[in-house]
Design an enzyme around this catalytic site. Structure first.
Site, PDB file in Angstrom:
ATOM      1  N   ALA A  83       0.859  -1.190   0.000  1.00 48.53           N
ATOM      2  CA  ALA A  83       0.000   0.000   0.000  1.00 48.53           C
ATOM      3  C   ALA A  83       0.888   1.231   0.000  1.00 48.53           C
ATOM      4  CB  ALA A  83      -0.910   0.013   1.224  1.00 48.53           C
ATOM      5  N   GLY A  96       0.466   3.438  -6.520  1.00 47.80           N
ATOM      6  CA  GLY A  96       1.726   4.120  -6.784  1.00 47.80           C
ATOM      7  C   GLY A  96       2.472   3.479  -7.951  1.00 47.80           C
ATOM      8  N   GLY A  97       2.286   2.173  -8.109  1.00 49.50           N
ATOM      9  CA  GLY A  97       2.911   1.476  -9.237  1.00 49.50           C
ATOM     10  C   GLY A  97       2.027   1.429 -10.468  1.00 49.50           C
ATOM     11  N   GLU A 103      -5.360  -4.628  -9.277  1.00 47.25           N
ATOM     12  CA  GLU A 103      -5.270  -4.916  -7.844  1.00 47.25           C
ATOM     13  C   GLU A 103      -6.672  -4.959  -7.238  1.00 47.25           C
ATOM     14  OE1 GLU A 103      -2.652  -1.776  -6.576  1.00 47.25           O
ATOM     15  OE2 GLU A 103      -0.862  -2.901  -7.095  1.00 47.25           O
TER      16      GLU A 103
HETATM   17  C1  5RP Z   1       1.148  -0.623  -6.868  1.00 47.71           C
HETATM   18  C2  5RP Z   1       0.749  -0.479  -5.439  1.00 47.71           C
HETATM   19  C3  5RP Z   1       1.785  -0.810  -4.419  1.00 47.71           C
HETATM   20  O1  5RP Z   1       1.264  -1.738  -3.552  1.00 47.71           O
HETATM   21  C4  5RP Z   1       2.146   0.441  -3.673  1.00 47.71           C
HETATM   22  O2  5RP Z   1       2.546   1.438  -4.609  1.00 47.71           O
HETATM   23  C5  5RP Z   1       3.267   0.206  -2.663  1.00 47.71           C
HETATM   24  O3  5RP Z   1       4.454  -0.015  -3.339  1.00 47.71           O
HETATM   25  P1  5RP Z   1       5.814  -0.376  -2.595  1.00 47.71           P
HETATM   26  O4  5RP Z   1       5.643  -1.721  -1.999  1.00 47.71           O
HETATM   27  O5  5RP Z   1       6.838  -0.342  -3.701  1.00 47.71           O
HETATM   28  O6  5RP Z   1       6.075   0.687  -1.561  1.00 47.71           O
HETATM   29  O7  5RP Z   1      -0.331  -0.133  -5.103  1.00 47.71           O
HETATM   30  O8  5RP Z   1       0.144  -0.178  -7.727  1.00 47.71           O
END
Ligand code: 5RP
Length: 220
Positions: A83, A96-97, A103
């Site tokens: 998250a 974020g990804g 998801e």
């Molecule tokens: C990707 C997501 C990831 O779970 C989120 O961005 C967290 O990333 P990380 O584990 O690199 O901190 O939602 O879409």
């Protein structure tokens, strides 16, 4: 433990909690990458996985784990994902990804959602992390105007296309006091594919890695 060590600890803790002989859902991101690496040793006990992104699917295959299309799977026992922010109700901002839509779909069909995170991700109020919104490209400007009306500052994620062929608006400046209502409101804008608020389908269990070790929080 630094942040990356915390992410690894959370990923390893989740791998230890998987039910044997069950199809698992696997999310996306650097924390999940540690989870996938930990799965390599357990590959004989995992019949298959479904993945929320092409990147995670490739990593799973490299770890020796079969990846199935979600349409050919009847049940996903547990979904493990990271998250960008998570609150004490285990509601999250994700995406974020850029994998938020897939998801959300895998989370929706999974019996249990385990969120794995380092301690920086736990917040009182969601919204400091810009909220990702996946949009159909031709609707981008319309959606952006509606998001401004909701009090946000949408910024196009440059040079990024989702696995679904769409674009992402990252919405800055939101103080999200009512995550359930905002998730619905944004989903109601024509041209939005999905948004990164996981309030309706939050996590059931948070494995939060801290300097003192991995702590567990259950959805109240
Ligand atoms: C990707 C997501 C990831 O779970 C989120 O961005 C967290 O990333 P990380 O584990 O690199 O901190 O939602 O879409």
């Amino acid at each position: 433990m630094n942040t990356d060590e915390q992410k690894r600890a959370a990923g390893q803790a989740a791998a230890m909690r998987l039910p044997g002989d069950a199809i698992i859902g696997v999310g996306t991101g650097s924390t999940v990458n540690h989870f996938i690496d930990a799965l390599a040793d357990l590959r004989d006990t995992i019949p298959a996985a479904v993945s929320s992104s092409e990147a995670s699917a490739q990593r799973l295959r490299r770890a020796g784990i079969a990846v199935e299309d979600l349409n050919s799977v009847n049940e996903v026992a547990v979904y493990v994902d990271g998250a960008d922010e998570i609150n004490r109700l285990l509601q999250m901002i994700k995406g974020g990804g850029g994998a938020l839509t897939r998801e959300k779909v895998v989370a929706a069909v999974s019996k249990q959602f385990i969120c794995i995170a380092d301690e920086s991700k736990l917040v009182h109020t969601l919204g400091t992390f810009p909220l990702p919104v996946e949009v159909i490209p031709m609707a981008r400007s319309h959606v952006a105007r509606q998001l401004v009306r909701l009090g946000g500052r949408p910024v196009l994620r440059e040079s990024f296309v989702t696995d679904n062929g769409n674009q992402i608006l990252d919405v800055h400046g939101l103080v999200i006091q009512e995550p359930l209502a905002l998730e619905d409101r944004i989903n109601g804008i024509a041209g939005v594919v999905s948004n990164g608020l996981f309030a309706h389908r939050g996590a059931d269990l948070l494995l939060l890695a801290t300097a003192e070790g991995v702590q567990e929080f259950r959805r109240p």
